[in-house]
Design a protein around this motif. Structure first.
Motif, PDB file in Angstrom:
ATOM      1  N   LYS A  17       0.835  -1.205   0.000  1.00 27.05           N
ATOM      2  CA  LYS A  17       0.000   0.000   0.000  1.00 27.05           C
ATOM      3  C   LYS A  17       0.867   1.251   0.000  1.00 27.05           C
ATOM      4  O   LYS A  17       0.612   2.193  -0.775  1.00 27.05           O
ATOM      5  CB  LYS A  17      -0.928  -0.005   1.223  1.00 27.05           C
ATOM      6  CG  LYS A  17      -1.699   1.292   1.418  1.00 27.05           C
ATOM      7  CD  LYS A  17      -2.501   1.268   2.714  1.00 27.05           C
ATOM      8  CE  LYS A  17      -3.136   2.624   2.987  1.00 27.05           C
ATOM      9  NZ  LYS A  17      -3.922   2.635   4.235  1.00 27.05           N
ATOM     10  N   THR A  60     -13.519   1.937  -8.191  1.00 27.64           N
ATOM     11  CA  THR A  60     -12.613   2.379  -9.257  1.00 27.64           C
ATOM     12  C   THR A  60     -12.984   3.779  -9.728  1.00 27.64           C
ATOM     13  O   THR A  60     -12.114   4.638  -9.948  1.00 27.64           O
ATOM     14  CB  THR A  60     -12.647   1.396 -10.440  1.00 27.64           C
ATOM     15  OG1 THR A  60     -12.333   0.080  -9.975  1.00 27.64           O
ATOM     16  CG2 THR A  60     -11.645   1.789 -11.504  1.00 27.64           C
ATOM     17  N   GLU A 106      -5.990  -0.487 -12.352  1.00 26.93           N
ATOM     18  CA  GLU A 106      -4.801  -0.048 -11.620  1.00 26.93           C
ATOM     19  C   GLU A 106      -4.178   1.214 -12.215  1.00 26.93           C
ATOM     20  O   GLU A 106      -3.140   1.677 -11.730  1.00 26.93           O
ATOM     21  CB  GLU A 106      -3.752  -1.163 -11.604  1.00 26.93           C
ATOM     22  CG  GLU A 106      -3.023  -1.406 -12.910  1.00 26.93           C
ATOM     23  CD  GLU A 106      -3.847  -2.132 -13.948  1.00 26.93           C
ATOM     24  OE1 GLU A 106      -3.447  -2.157 -15.134  1.00 26.93           O
ATOM     25  OE2 GLU A 106      -4.912  -2.665 -13.593  1.00 26.93           O
ATOM     26  N   LEU A 112      -0.257  -1.004  -7.760  1.00 26.12           N
ATOM     27  CA  LEU A 112      -1.685  -0.950  -7.471  1.00 26.12           C
ATOM     28  C   LEU A 112      -2.432  -2.117  -8.118  1.00 26.12           C
ATOM     29  O   LEU A 112      -3.621  -2.298  -7.896  1.00 26.12           O
ATOM     30  CB  LEU A 112      -2.255   0.381  -7.982  1.00 26.12           C
ATOM     31  CG  LEU A 112      -3.646   0.818  -7.530  1.00 26.12           C
ATOM     32  CD1 LEU A 112      -3.719   0.976  -6.027  1.00 26.12           C
ATOM     33  CD2 LEU A 112      -4.027   2.125  -8.231  1.00 26.12           C
ATOM     34  N   SER A 113      -1.735  -2.933  -8.879  1.00 27.31           N
ATOM     35  CA  SER A 113      -2.376  -3.973  -9.685  1.00 27.31           C
ATOM     36  C   SER A 113      -2.721  -5.213  -8.864  1.00 27.31           C
ATOM     37  O   SER A 113      -2.097  -5.495  -7.831  1.00 27.31           O
ATOM     38  CB  SER A 113      -1.452  -4.381 -10.838  1.00 27.31           C
ATOM     39  OG  SER A 113      -0.298  -5.040 -10.330  1.00 27.31           O
ATOM     40  N   TRP A 117      -0.591  -7.381  -5.963  1.00 27.83           N
ATOM     41  CA  TRP A 117      -1.271  -7.762  -4.716  1.00 27.83           C
ATOM     42  C   TRP A 117      -1.204  -9.275  -4.519  1.00 27.83           C
ATOM     43  O   TRP A 117      -0.881  -9.757  -3.432  1.00 27.83           O
ATOM     44  CB  TRP A 117      -2.727  -7.296  -4.766  1.00 27.83           C
ATOM     45  CG  TRP A 117      -3.532  -7.639  -3.557  1.00 27.83           C
ATOM     46  CD1 TRP A 117      -3.728  -6.872  -2.448  1.00 27.83           C
ATOM     47  CD2 TRP A 117      -4.258  -8.857  -3.313  1.00 27.83           C
ATOM     48  NE1 TRP A 117      -4.535  -7.521  -1.533  1.00 27.83           N
ATOM     49  CE2 TRP A 117      -4.862  -8.746  -2.041  1.00 27.83           C
ATOM     50  CE3 TRP A 117      -4.452 -10.022  -4.042  1.00 27.83           C
ATOM     51  CZ2 TRP A 117      -5.655  -9.764  -1.500  1.00 27.83           C
ATOM     52  CZ3 TRP A 117      -5.239 -11.043  -3.506  1.00 27.83           C
ATOM     53  CH2 TRP A 117      -5.825 -10.908  -2.247  1.00 27.83           C
ATOM     54  N   TYR A 141      -8.789  -8.143  -2.791  1.00 25.00           N
ATOM     55  CA  TYR A 141      -7.991  -7.124  -3.489  1.00 25.00           C
ATOM     56  C   TYR A 141      -8.765  -5.820  -3.598  1.00 25.00           C
ATOM     57  O   TYR A 141      -8.212  -4.718  -3.363  1.00 25.00           O
ATOM     58  CB  TYR A 141      -7.607  -7.624  -4.879  1.00 25.00           C
ATOM     59  CG  TYR A 141      -7.185  -6.524  -5.832  1.00 25.00           C
ATOM     60  CD1 TYR A 141      -5.976  -5.858  -5.668  1.00 25.00           C
ATOM     61  CD2 TYR A 141      -8.018  -6.141  -6.885  1.00 25.00           C
ATOM     62  CE1 TYR A 141      -5.589  -4.838  -6.536  1.00 25.00           C
ATOM     63  CE2 TYR A 141      -7.643  -5.123  -7.751  1.00 25.00           C
ATOM     64  CZ  TYR A 141      -6.435  -4.483  -7.573  1.00 25.00           C
ATOM     65  OH  TYR A 141      -6.064  -3.468  -8.431  1.00 25.00           O
ATOM     66  N   TYR A 145      -7.663  -2.181  -2.321  1.00 24.53           N
ATOM     67  CA  TYR A 145      -7.633  -1.082  -3.300  1.00 24.53           C
ATOM     68  C   TYR A 145      -8.394   0.130  -2.758  1.00 24.53           C
ATOM     69  O   TYR A 145      -7.910   1.265  -2.815  1.00 24.53           O
ATOM     70  CB  TYR A 145      -8.265  -1.598  -4.590  1.00 24.53           C
ATOM     71  CG  TYR A 145      -8.358  -0.628  -5.740  1.00 24.53           C
ATOM     72  CD1 TYR A 145      -7.403  -0.624  -6.753  1.00 24.53           C
ATOM     73  CD2 TYR A 145      -9.436   0.241  -5.869  1.00 24.53           C
ATOM     74  CE1 TYR A 145      -7.505   0.229  -7.838  1.00 24.53           C
ATOM     75  CE2 TYR A 145      -9.546   1.101  -6.944  1.00 24.53           C
ATOM     76  CZ  TYR A 145      -8.584   1.084  -7.925  1.00 24.53           C
ATOM     77  OH  TYR A 145      -8.689   1.933  -9.007  1.00 24.53           O
TER      78      TYR A 145
END
Length: 504
Positions: A17, A60, A106, A112-113, A117, A141, A145
């Motif tokens: 993170k 997202t 991401e 961030l993908s 992860w 995930y 995120y």
């Protein structure tokens, strides 16, 4: 499918993170806030955007809007914390059907993908060996995120209506037994596959049986109650096979999976449209092409996931019944009797994987807006032989997922965006699915920002004229400073003497 986490990982998910946040910062996240407060006493309580739905699309979109400088974003979800979206509720497959390399939320930030992860949690080899992302890991995930972007979700929040209030949108909700109203400049409906209607139970079932005798596969199912029962499944898609597997694993005596087609589809046409050109510019295609593609997907359909099909076919007491439409259903003293072209089948319980009805009026959040939005049946006349009553009921969205008002004076309608199954005809068969996010979310975000900009067009010039942000450290007595500098220059003529070049 159980995968063991790494015993002593090189880095933890919290470390990842921090690395993701460092990457985001290096790329300019977040952009500076650019919306001025509204001239109202309650301006601080007005959201720039309210997102209805805290699943994969909702988080997202919230992340992308934050990146582009919106500071007042609210995300509402009817589920409990951790139960947003279908992944821990009615989604019952072991793994996603989306290829693991076609995940695009991401923003091209590697840390961030989902891949990074997954490798952090399970190791690089586990990712290399993976064919599809496990469903529960995908949800874990998404929770991570949302934490990276500090997206707070208001849970147990049922949206009852979206309606105009002056120049704003009022979102009425039920939260903790209280009816509340929140104001927003824009609203995004990230309400998933059933966002254009409701799960469909065929009338021949609902009118013949008591409600406890059947379940729709996209809702709650008490599988333990099916132990020892004969179960009939109607449908041939992923949901049909996944629920059949769950029923047998729970101890059902038998499961017969019935469907109308003579054969299962073998090719998944969704893969054919997952190209950058199609996914980015789909709404630029002609109305006829988009209509015909939607009709093709309706007729071609797609096969169940390979893993689900193979698992079901290996189970004892599972029977696949192609070319077996249900013609009549009746409740007898000791069984549910289903009439088919091949004879009578008897069951104790039915599972209906029969999809969704397109009906905006049944959606509570669309109570006010459903009859004010343009529909495909009102904007497009199909060529001979290509009419489709179901497709005609889909809303005709603009190029950014915005509703278009039937009445041009109902301008508030265009401040509501349908990033859900409502976009099926306008934006393609799965632009709002996992593999579409890379291309569709930026388009949706452009639409929201465009609407916010146009709504404040009248104040742009006054704000520009009032803008003060000195780049030069010029004092208030500028003229005095300049005059003194010029006097000093005049006393020192050597200062302004031209420099002679060598050889001149």
């Amino acid at each position: 499918m159980m995968i063991a986490p790494i015993d002593a990982p090189r880095i933890t998910l919290d470390d990842l993170k921090q690395e993701a946040l460092a990457d985001l910062t290096a790329l300019g996240y977040p952009s500076a806030a650019w919306l001025s407060d509204l001239p109202r006493p309650d301006a601080a309580e007005i959201a720039d955007a309210i997102i209805v739905g805290g699943g994969q699309s909702g988080v997202t979109i919230a992340a992308a809007l934050k990146w582009d400088g919106l500071r007042h974003i609210r995300v509402l979800d009817s589920g409990a914390p951790g139960a947003e979206g279908p992944w821990l509720t009615f989604a019952r497959m072991e793994e996603l059907r989306t290829p693991k390399t076609q995940v695009g939320n991401e923003f091209n930030v590697i840390n961030l993908s989902v891949r990074r992860w997954f490798e952090t949690r399970y190791g690089q080899q586990a990712w290399a060996d993976l064919s599809r992302i496990p469903r529960t890991d995908w949800k874990a995930y998404l929770d991570w995120y949302a934490d990276v972007f500090e997206i707070a979700i208001t849970n147990h929040c049922e949206v009852l209506d979206v309606a105009p209030e002056g120049d704003l949108i009022a979102v009425t909700t039920r939260l903790g037994g209280r009816i509340e109203k929140s104001l927003a400049r824009t609203v995004v409906l990230a309400t998933g596959y059933d966002g254009a209607g409701a799960w469909r139970v065929p009338a021949l079932v609902s009118e013949a049986l008591a409600p406890e005798k059947f379940d729709h596969t996209n809702g709650p199912v008490d599988f333990d109650a099916l132990k020892g029962l004969r179960v009939g499944v109607l449908g041939h898609g992923a949901s049909a096979f996944d629920n059949a597997i769950k029923a047998l694993e729970a101890g059902a005596a038998s499961v017969d999976l019935c469907f109308r087609r003579a054969r299962l589809p073998r090719t998944n046409p969704h893969r054919a449209v997952e190209t950058p050109g199609m996914m980015t510019h789909y709404p630029d295609l002609s109305e006829t092409t988009r209509w015909d593609i939607a009709r093709f997907f309706r007729s071609a359909d797609q096969p169940p996931p390979v893993r689900s099909f193979e698992t079901a076919m290996r189970l004892e007491n599972f029977k696949l019944r192609p070319a077996t439409p249900w013609l009549e259903v009746s409740q007898q003293a000791d069984a549910i009797r289903v009439t088919t072209p091949e004879g009578i089948l008897e069951f104790d319980h039915l599972l209906l994987a029969t999809g969704m009805d397109v009906d905006l009026a049944v959606r509570p959040e669309l109570k006010t807006i459903h009859d004010k939005v343009a529909l495909w049946g009102e904007r497009y006349t199909p060529k001979d032989g290509s009419a489709d009553a179901r497709l005609a009921r889909f809303p005709y969205l603009d190029g950014f997922y915005g509703f278009i008002p039937k009445d041009p004076d109902e301008t508030w309608v265009s401040r509501v965006f349908a990033f859900n199954s409502s976009s099926f005809v306008s934006h393609g068969p799965h632009s709002t699915s996992i593999s579409g996010h890379k291309y569709a979310v930026p388009r949706l975000v452009r639409g929201v920002l465009r609407r916010l900009l146009l709504d404040r067009e009248a104040v742009i010039l006054p704000e520009l004229e009032a803008y003060v942000s000195p780049d030069l450290p010029i004092p208030d007595d500028f003229e005095t400073v300049v005059a003194e500098a010029n006097r000093q220059s005049a006393r020192s003529p050597e200062t302004n003497k031209p420099t002679m070049r060598s050889g001149a």
